[in-house]
Enzyme design. Structure first.
Site, short mmCIF file in Angstrom:
data_model
loop_
_atom_site.label_atom_id
_atom_site.label_comp_id
_atom_site.label_asym_id
_atom_site.label_seq_id
_atom_site.Cartn_x
_atom_site.Cartn_y
_atom_site.Cartn_z
N ASP A 286 0.83 -1.21 0.00
CA ASP A 286 0.00 0.00 0.00
C ASP A 286 0.86 1.26 0.00
O ASP A 286 2.06 1.21 0.33
CB ASP A 286 -0.91 -0.02 1.25
CG ASP A 286 -2.25 0.65 1.00
OD1 ASP A 286 -2.34 1.50 0.09
OD2 ASP A 286 -3.21 0.33 1.72
N ASP B 25 -10.69 2.33 -3.31
CA ASP B 25 -11.23 2.05 -1.97
C ASP B 25 -12.74 2.10 -1.98
O ASP B 25 -13.38 1.73 -0.99
CB ASP B 25 -10.70 3.09 -0.96
CG ASP B 25 -9.30 2.75 -0.47
OD1 ASP B 25 -8.84 1.62 -0.73
OD2 ASP B 25 -8.67 3.61 0.16
C1 GLA Z 1 -5.75 1.89 2.29
C2 GLA Z 1 -6.20 0.72 1.43
C3 GLA Z 1 -7.24 -0.07 2.17
C4 GLA Z 1 -6.66 -0.55 3.48
C5 GLA Z 1 -6.16 0.62 4.29
C6 GLA Z 1 -5.41 0.15 5.53
O1 GLA Z 1 -6.76 2.81 2.45
O2 GLA Z 1 -6.65 1.16 0.19
O3 GLA Z 1 -7.68 -1.16 1.39
O4 GLA Z 1 -5.61 -1.44 3.21
O5 GLA Z 1 -5.27 1.44 3.54
O6 GLA Z 1 -4.95 1.20 6.32
#
Ligand code: GLA
Length: 733
Positions: free
Chosen positions: A477, A547
């Site tokens: 990420d 997301d």
């Molecule tokens: C980001 C990702 C999510 C999750 C969060 C965790 O927003 O896109 O899917 O993994 O971080 O903090």
């Protein structure tokens, strides 16, 4: 098997009187000083004009006799204001002489001289690779243009290597990968995608006029705001199924730029490469810089044809498993269920439930390490939290494996919370300008990955966790962009190299992790779809498009995504309702939306009813019977979610024996029936057995000919709000 003729055979064929009708490859027409790059269905030609400049001569549908292009000749100028140099389709124009359009290379020598005029030097052909070298008319500044043809996929790659062979420092101020020219015409339409967090991949179409449209990222990674892809069609007439479309894509996970420019001579050109914003790259004598790859393609089969070319190219040339493409496992991710509140007992309960519905990979998201209980602390400390996991990760992984699933883990390797052991020990490791603020976003700062010591720390931190545990998958990420991108430890002249070196070091870590842990798979995520591009896809097996997991919103995000990326890498989770925008859709609808890519579940299984489990089990089992068609087949976008209340997408397997059509109704009004779904890509005379998961087929006939399905089509009984279905067609003869 890939089709590529050996260069010697190509030369032999080129010397015969018969035109090279079906062959693909690269050849040199010596009498015309022209190189011809043929793929199965396209031709690209570049030559040397009378001034000694490399000049693009043609890009489009395959020419059966490229000799017709004649001897390369520059275009005439117009008055003293529009020089021949600017009007000529220079293959890699430097900023120098009277050239004033967007250049491919702009530089300053240590002595202040900024003039650069590149003339052809020599060439090399090696199978499907071509190298053309050009040199400044005065100095030993040499540019090697590197081309590669992908014959079956009708894609061409170009990029440049810039070498400083002088005795002084030469600072690059704009280093582009190349430029594509379209046939002269003033009525092109540009298609691109823009977006934002939770709103990725929104398609935009607008006419091209004289001037420039700049698509770019200045944010350190690929970005959610704009995507490094363009398509151009003539007179705005291409449709999903028909019309000539030229398209291209910059493969770079840092600051990139695409400039779509129409010159006063009605010439449309698209320059692409490193973003020159805040760019400065000094080359000492003997040093060189390679630009990102710039891919281009042409089709006469509309936007659907262009997407399909890219999908097949990604599957057979880009993705880590390209030699033997596999289907993606059905994944469960804990994030939306438990957020930071993870522990061995809770995750084990979720894992047992996930296994029962047919999940193949269990991924634990954020919260497992250091003091990470909220997003305020712990990032950077990649040590398992023993209060949450008393047996280390091994306890949970044993349970997950015993349940028949493999295990994946979330990391955000490039980031640090100021409230972390790492930051307390190495406050100098974040990018910063000394004495100036360090702006936090999501309470975190960006590590300066351009530093080799930081790169080594990050590699070892992730490698240690992977070495100590049976981890098959990393969700990688990146939850913020760059700010205050200072690199105080290197001399001021080199500090802006951070934009390039950061990205190359991230690639290196991913490459080394994959090498050291064979079979490891990686997902690229950046707060959703902030880092999706053809270069990260060389080292990541799937990506997180957004997301935003709300199923109706996802229809458009997924549609835009498939314009440039294959459904195979498009992770799509089924999550709970009401979703982030307050909307609730039926579980079946959510499954069917997600089954159009790489299916996953992100729901809180502790809240599911028995009916939910039963439906999920049925849908996942069904998905496994069609996923090869969805992930590796050919996509036909039948009805766009942008244009009406009805959406339909169809996938046809590579062998043509199976097709599946997904259909979604937004909101029915006035008892209006859903439109007839006319299929595509089937065999006219093939008979297909038609089956479905529910009772939405208007007519219960069991078999149809391809001809009927493609010309008449099927009628569906979709009613009310968020109704949906999937219909399968299996060839029986
Ligand atoms: C980001 C990702 C999510 C999750 C969060 C965790 O927003 O896109 O899917 O993994 O971080 O903090």
């Amino acid at each position: 098997m890939r089709f590529a003729l050996p260069a010697s055979l190509l030369c032999l064929l080129a010397c015969t009187a018969t035109p090279l009708m079906a062959a693909s490859g690269i050849r040199y027409l010596a009498s015309q000083k022209t190189w011809v790059i043929d793929t199965d269905n396209t031709t690209y030609a570049v030559g040397v004009n009378e001034r000694g400049e490399l000049q693009e001569l043609y890009w489009g549908a395959k020419l059966t006799r490229p000799e017709d292009l004649g001897t390369p000749h520059s275009s005439p100028g117009r008055a003293s204001f529009d020089s021949s140099e600017t009007n000529t389709n220079g293959e890699y124009p430097g900023w120098g002489g009277v050239f004033y359009a967007e250049p491919c290379l702009k530089l300053t020598r240590a002595d202040g001289d900024r003039d650069l005029v590149l003339h052809y030097l020599d060439y090399k052909i090696d199978g499907t690779n071509l190298q053309l070298r050009a040199k400044d008319i005065h100095d030993n500044i040499v540019v090697t243009l590197l081309y590669r043809a992908y014959p079956q996929e009708d894609i061409l790659r170009k990029f440049a290597r810039i070498e400083n062979g002088t005795r002084q420092v030469v600072t690059l101020e704009s280093a582009q990968s190349g430029v594509w020219y379209l046939p002269r015409n003033e009525n092109y339409r540009l298609t691109y995608a823009s977006g934002a967090w939770a709103t990725e991949d929104q398609l935009v179409q607008e006419p091209v006029h004289q001037g420039k449209v700049v698509l770019e990222s200045r944010r350190g990674n690929t970005s959610h705001q704009l995507y490094p892809w363009f398509a151009l069609d003539e007179n705005g007439q291409a449709t999903e199924e028909t019309g000539r479309v030229w398209f291209g894509e910059i493969a770079w996970s840092g600051n990139w730029k695409l400039v779509v420019e129409e010159t006063p001579a009605q010439q449309v050109r698209v320059v692409g490469g490193f973003n020159d914003f805040d760019f400065s790259y000094p080359l000492k004598p003997g040093e060189s810089l390679e630009t990102p790859a710039y891919y281009g393609g042409f089709t006469s089969e509309g936007f659907g044809g262009a997407s399909s070319q890219l999908h097949q190219f990604e599957i057979s040339e880009i993705l880590p498993d390209h030699a033997h493409p596999k289907v993606r496992p059905v994944l469960y991710n804990s994030w939306e269920a438990t957020e930071f509140n993870v522990n061995e007992a809770g995750q084990s309960v979720l894992a047992a439930k996930a296994a029962k519905i047919g999940i193949e990979r269990f991924v634990m998201d954020d919260g497992w390490f250091g003091a990470r209980n909220t997003d305020h602390a712990g990032l950077g400390d990649w040590v398992v939290n023993l209060k949450k996991f008393p047996h280390g990760l091994a306890g949970l992984i044993r349970t997950v494996n015993a349940d028949g699933m493999d295990f994946g883990l979330w990391f955000e390797p490039e980031m640090v919370n100021p409230d972390s052991d790492l930051y307390r020990k190495h406050p100098d490791w974040v990018m910063n300008f000394p004495g100036r603020p360090r702006s936090e976003e999501r309470n975190q700062l960006v590590l300066n990955m351009a530093r080799d010591d930081v790169k080594e720390y990050v590699f070892h931190a992730v490698d240690t966790v992977l070495s100590e545990n049976n981890i098959k998958f990393v969700k990688w990420d990146m939850n913020r962009h760059f700010s205050e991108p200072g690199w105080p430890d290197v001399p001021p002249a080199g500090q802006k190299e951070i934009w390039v070196k950061y990205v190359r070091n991230v690639y290196e870590i991913m490459d080394r992790l994959r090498q050291k842990h064979p079979g490891l798979e990686i997902e690229s995520c950046s707060g959703g779809g902030g880092r999706v591009d053809l270069e990260v896809l060389r080292r990541t097996d799937e990506v997180w498009p957004s997301d935003n997991t709300e199923a109706f919103d996802r229809l458009r995000i997924q549609e835009g995504f498939t314009y440039f990326y294959t459904p195979k890498v498009m992770m799509a989770w089924v999550t709970d309702v009401p979703n982030m925008n307050g909307r609730s859709t039926p579980l079946k609808y959510r499954f069917l939306v997600a089954m159009q890519g790489a299916l996953a579940v992100g729901s809180n299984l502790n809240k599911w009813s028995d009916q939910d489990f039963a439906l999920a089990t049925k849908m996942i089992a069904y998905y496994k019977t069609i996923r090869e068609t969805v992930q590796l087949g050919r996509l036909y976008r039948l009805y766009s979610p942008r244009t009406g209340e009805f959406t339909a997408n169809q996938y046809v397997s590579r062998d043509g024996k199976q097709a599946v059509a997904f259909a979604f109704l937004h909101s029915q009004q006035y008892l209006r029936p859903a439109p007839t779904v006319r299929l595509r890509g089937l065999g006219q005379d093939t008979i297909y057995r038609v089956t479905t998961i529910d009772d939405k087929l208007m007519h219960a006939q069991k078999t149809y000919s391809g001809s009927y399905l493609m010309n008449h089509g099927i009628d569906l009984r979709l009613t009310g709000d968020y109704d949906s279905t999937v219909v399968e067609f299996d060839a029986v003869n």
